[in-house]
Design a protein around this motif. Sequence first.
Motif, PDB file in Angstrom:
ATOM      1  N   ARG A   1      52.166  60.398  96.514  1.00 63.96           N
ATOM      2  CA  ARG A   1      53.337  59.931  97.256  1.00 63.96           C
ATOM      3  C   ARG A   1      53.046  58.603  97.947  1.00 63.96           C
ATOM      4  N   ILE A   2      54.090  57.821  98.124  1.00 62.51           N
ATOM      5  CA  ILE A   2      54.010  56.581  98.884  1.00 62.51           C
ATOM      6  C   ILE A   2      54.967  56.722 100.061  1.00 62.51           C
ATOM      7  N   ILE A   3      54.427  56.661 101.256  1.00 65.44           N
ATOM      8  CA  ILE A   3      55.230  56.782 102.472  1.00 65.44           C
ATOM      9  C   ILE A   3      55.752  55.390 102.827  1.00 65.44           C
ATOM     10  N   LYS A   4      57.052  55.263 102.891  1.00 64.04           N
ATOM     11  CA  LYS A   4      57.681  53.979 103.175  1.00 64.04           C
ATOM     12  C   LYS A   4      57.561  53.611 104.656  1.00 64.04           C
ATOM     13  N   HIS A   5      57.622  52.315 104.921  1.00 69.29           N
ATOM     14  CA  HIS A   5      57.508  51.792 106.272  1.00 69.29           C
ATOM     15  C   HIS A   5      58.551  52.432 107.188  1.00 69.29           C
ATOM     16  N   ASP A   6      58.132  52.841 108.348  1.00 68.92           N
ATOM     17  CA  ASP A   6      58.972  53.454 109.391  1.00 68.92           C
ATOM     18  C   ASP A   6      59.507  54.842 109.033  1.00 68.92           C
ATOM     19  N   ALA A   7      58.975  55.469 107.988  1.00 67.61           N
ATOM     20  CA  ALA A   7      59.472  56.791 107.565  1.00 67.61           C
ATOM     21  C   ALA A   7      59.360  57.836 108.676  1.00 67.61           C
ATOM     22  N   PHE A   8      58.354  57.726 109.515  1.00 67.78           N
ATOM     23  CA  PHE A   8      58.148  58.710 110.577  1.00 67.78           C
ATOM     24  C   PHE A   8      58.324  58.112 111.973  1.00 67.78           C
ATOM     25  N   LYS A   9      58.977  56.962 112.044  1.00 71.93           N
ATOM     26  CA  LYS A   9      59.175  56.287 113.327  1.00 71.93           C
ATOM     27  C   LYS A   9      59.859  57.203 114.339  1.00 71.93           C
ATOM     28  N   HIS A  10      60.769  58.036 113.866  1.00 73.10           N
ATOM     29  CA  HIS A  10      61.510  58.949 114.752  1.00 73.10           C
ATOM     30  C   HIS A  10      60.619  60.034 115.356  1.00 73.10           C
ATOM     31  N   LEU A  11      59.392  60.176 114.857  1.00 73.80           N
ATOM     32  CA  LEU A  11      58.478  61.197 115.370  1.00 73.80           C
ATOM     33  C   LEU A  11      57.453  60.635 116.358  1.00 73.80           C
ATOM     34  N   HIS A  12      57.659  59.408 116.813  1.00 68.94           N
ATOM     35  CA  HIS A  12      56.749  58.809 117.794  1.00 68.94           C
ATOM     36  C   HIS A  12      56.625  59.726 119.015  1.00 68.94           C
ATOM     37  N   ASN A  13      55.405  60.081 119.379  1.00 70.78           N
ATOM     38  CA  ASN A  13      55.059  60.973 120.496  1.00 70.78           C
ATOM     39  C   ASN A  13      55.420  62.440 120.243  1.00 70.78           C
ATOM     40  N   ALA A  14      55.818  62.787 119.045  1.00 70.68           N
ATOM     41  CA  ALA A  14      56.111  64.190 118.724  1.00 70.68           C
ATOM     42  C   ALA A  14      54.809  64.974 118.593  1.00 70.68           C
ATOM     43  N   VAL A  15      54.846  66.234 118.983  1.00 70.78           N
ATOM     44  CA  VAL A  15      53.722  67.147 118.789  1.00 70.78           C
ATOM     45  C   VAL A  15      54.054  67.992 117.572  1.00 70.78           C
ATOM     46  N   VAL A  16      53.168  67.958 116.583  1.00 67.18           N
ATOM     47  CA  VAL A  16      53.398  68.678 115.333  1.00 67.18           C
ATOM     48  C   VAL A  16      52.216  69.597 115.037  1.00 67.18           C
ATOM     49  N   PRO A  17      52.437  70.660 114.253  1.00 72.26           N
ATOM     50  CA  PRO A  17      51.326  71.527 113.885  1.00 72.26           C
ATOM     51  C   PRO A  17      50.298  70.764 113.046  1.00 72.26           C
ATOM     52  N   LEU A  18      49.043  71.041 113.297  1.00 74.56           N
ATOM     53  CA  LEU A  18      47.953  70.521 112.485  1.00 74.56           C
ATOM     54  C   LEU A  18      47.649  71.597 111.449  1.00 74.56           C
ATOM     55  N   VAL A  19      47.866  71.270 110.188  1.00 74.58           N
ATOM     56  CA  VAL A  19      47.801  72.265 109.119  1.00 74.58           C
ATOM     57  C   VAL A  19      46.691  71.895 108.145  1.00 74.58           C
TER      58      VAL A  19
END
Length: 90
Positions: free
Chosen positions: A23-41
């Motif tokens: 996969r290629i993750i596009k620029h700013d794809a996860f910008k909305h998750l800035h400072n989000a806490v997510v599970p470490l899997v």
Amino acid sequence: MTKKKYDFAGWATKYNIKCADGRIIKHDAFKHLHNAVVPLVWNHEHNTPENIIGNAVLEHREEGVYAYGEFNETETGQIAKNLVVHGDIT
């Protein structure tokens, strides 16, 4: 970002680079998750709760997403932590 002590920090992904899964993750794809806490899997395997080994705080940066991770106290979390501490995995 707070000054909390994390078990590790590093790139979760960099933008516009082909990942090991193709996969290629596009620029700013996860910008909305800035400072989000997510599970470490473990190894992207979401099919069982035992694969959750902690959590990570995500930080959006221009070149990708940086993560600050903390392992939980489960057996698998502590195994993963020991692997990181001893340099067996990065």
